[in-house]
Design a protein around this motif. Structure first.
Motif, mmCIF file in Angstrom:
data_model
loop_
_atom_site.group_PDB
_atom_site.id
_atom_site.type_symbol
_atom_site.label_atom_id
_atom_site.label_comp_id
_atom_site.label_asym_id
_atom_site.label_seq_id
_atom_site.Cartn_x
_atom_site.Cartn_y
_atom_site.Cartn_z
ATOM 1 N N CYS A 80 38.218 44.572 47.285
ATOM 2 C CA CYS A 80 37.902 43.586 48.331
ATOM 3 C C CYS A 80 39.147 43.246 49.145
ATOM 4 O O CYS A 80 39.101 43.200 50.377
ATOM 5 C CB CYS A 80 37.328 42.314 47.714
ATOM 6 S SG CYS A 80 35.603 42.475 47.212
ATOM 7 N N ASN A 81 40.258 43.013 48.470
ATOM 8 C CA ASN A 81 41.470 42.653 49.211
ATOM 9 C C ASN A 81 41.998 43.815 50.039
ATOM 10 O O ASN A 81 42.570 43.604 51.121
ATOM 11 C CB ASN A 81 42.521 42.083 48.264
ATOM 12 C CG ASN A 81 42.175 40.653 47.870
ATOM 13 O OD1 ASN A 81 42.105 39.759 48.708
ATOM 14 N ND2 ASN A 81 41.905 40.435 46.588
ATOM 15 N N ARG A 135 42.868 35.694 51.479
ATOM 16 C CA ARG A 135 42.937 36.216 50.124
ATOM 17 C C ARG A 135 41.644 35.906 49.359
ATOM 18 O O ARG A 135 41.144 34.789 49.398
ATOM 19 C CB ARG A 135 44.136 35.585 49.418
ATOM 20 C CG ARG A 135 44.190 35.748 47.923
ATOM 21 C CD ARG A 135 44.671 37.120 47.499
ATOM 22 N NE ARG A 135 44.356 37.388 46.092
ATOM 23 C CZ ARG A 135 44.593 38.556 45.493
ATOM 24 N NH1 ARG A 135 45.147 39.551 46.159
ATOM 25 N NH2 ARG A 135 44.272 38.734 44.234
ATOM 26 N N GLN A 144 37.967 42.978 42.774
ATOM 27 C CA GLN A 144 38.884 42.086 43.486
ATOM 28 C C GLN A 144 39.912 42.874 44.294
ATOM 29 O O GLN A 144 40.166 42.573 45.467
ATOM 30 C CB GLN A 144 39.599 41.185 42.471
ATOM 31 C CG GLN A 144 40.635 40.259 43.093
ATOM 32 C CD GLN A 144 41.198 39.287 42.065
ATOM 33 O OE1 GLN A 144 40.477 38.464 41.530
ATOM 34 N NE2 GLN A 144 42.491 39.395 41.791
ATOM 35 N N GLU A 145 40.472 43.911 43.662
ATOM 36 C CA GLU A 145 41.482 44.728 44.341
ATOM 37 C C GLU A 145 40.881 45.443 45.551
ATOM 38 O O GLU A 145 41.481 45.476 46.631
ATOM 39 C CB GLU A 145 42.038 45.740 43.336
ATOM 40 C CG GLU A 145 43.326 46.399 43.747
ATOM 41 C CD GLU A 145 43.851 47.306 42.633
ATOM 42 O OE1 GLU A 145 44.087 48.476 42.903
ATOM 43 O OE2 GLU A 145 43.983 46.816 41.473
ATOM 44 N N ASP A 205 39.824 35.937 45.571
ATOM 45 C CA ASP A 205 39.955 36.077 44.118
ATOM 46 C C ASP A 205 38.593 35.962 43.464
ATOM 47 O O ASP A 205 37.801 35.081 43.805
ATOM 48 C CB ASP A 205 40.885 34.996 43.555
ATOM 49 C CG ASP A 205 42.342 35.301 43.838
ATOM 50 O OD1 ASP A 205 42.827 36.350 43.346
ATOM 51 O OD2 ASP A 205 42.989 34.532 44.571
#
Ligand SMILES: [Zn+2]
Length: 238
Positions: free
Chosen positions: A150-151, A217, A147-148, A219
């Motif tokens: 990807c963002n 964003r 997730q981190e 998630d």
């Protein structure tokens, strides 16, 4: 006959003029259409056709050969052949699907690069998606790390470029060859390639945003265990 697919060259097009080529219980075929007919996990578009003060709601679409068949809402009047119509795509839904489809490619690029994972299947609805792959042992902190990353890749605002490529050149790209060799029909001499510059390359027929920042964003809400190493990531955009 055959429908000119406007969305393939301009995914931002939402309204255009067209002529009805055929009209039957199977659906309405236009000479030019921007309705995405579904495929690659991306569902078909919805929208309307306007003609002579009449509105036909379009609740879906599908492709047969070179024709895109538009499915009218039950009970709505259907324009006969040779009618001039104005087509319009439901913008909010399609724009959300473009962000979602691009998000899946970004996620695919991250898990391929950082974990050497090959995606086995994927699907999406507006702003929600799932991605399946085989991973017998899930490393500690996997969900948070993916997730981190990807963002961070979204924030890096990488360009998303669509182009057509000779088949041999496309399959000379290792990621394309590993993912798509069996999926691209044998008769195709040109392959449509969607590239997130520096991160992901896929053979793909879908509609995408122009750069990763437009995804918004991302998630990862869940990593599900479907048995025998079969994992499913559930993704949500906001
Ligand atoms: Zn795709």
């Amino acid at each position: 006959m055959g429908t000119l697919r406007l969305e393939l060259t301009d995914p931002t097009m939402r309204e255009w003029d067209a002529t009805v080529l055929a009209s039957s219980a199977e659906g309405i075929v236009l000479d030019r259409s921007a309705f995405y007919p579904g495929g690659g996990g991306q569902p078909p578009d919805e929208g309307v056709l306007l003609w002579g003060g009449v509105e036909t709601r379009i609740v879906g679409a599908r492709k047969t050969g070179d024709d895109v068949y538009l499915i009218a809402a039950e009970g709505d009047p259907v324009p006969p052949p040779a009618t001039g119509v104005r087509g319009a795509i439901a913008d909010e839904r399609r724009s959300a699907l473009m962000r979602t489809h691009s998000a899946l490619h970004l996620l695919n690029g991250v898990v391929y690069r950082d974990f050497d994972l090959m995606v086995t299947s994927a699907g999406m609805e507006p702003l929600e998606a799932r991605m399946d792959f085989d991973l017998p042992d899930v490393p500690a902190g996997f969900r948070e790390q993916v997730q981190e990353t990807c963002n961070a890749e979204i924030a890096a605002d990488r360009q998303i470029v669509v182009r057509s490529m000779p088949r041999d050149d496309a399959f000379a790209i290792e990621q394309v060859a590993r993912a798509a060799r069996d999926l691209v029909p044998a008769h195709l001499t040109e392959v449509r390639i969607v590239e997130i510059e520096g991160l992901d390359v896929e053979a793909d027929g879908g509609t995408h945003v122009a750069s990763t920042k437009q995804i918004g964003r991302l998630d990862i809400v869940k990593v599900e265990n479907k048995g025998k190493g079969f994992r499913r990531l559930r993704v949500r955009l906001s």
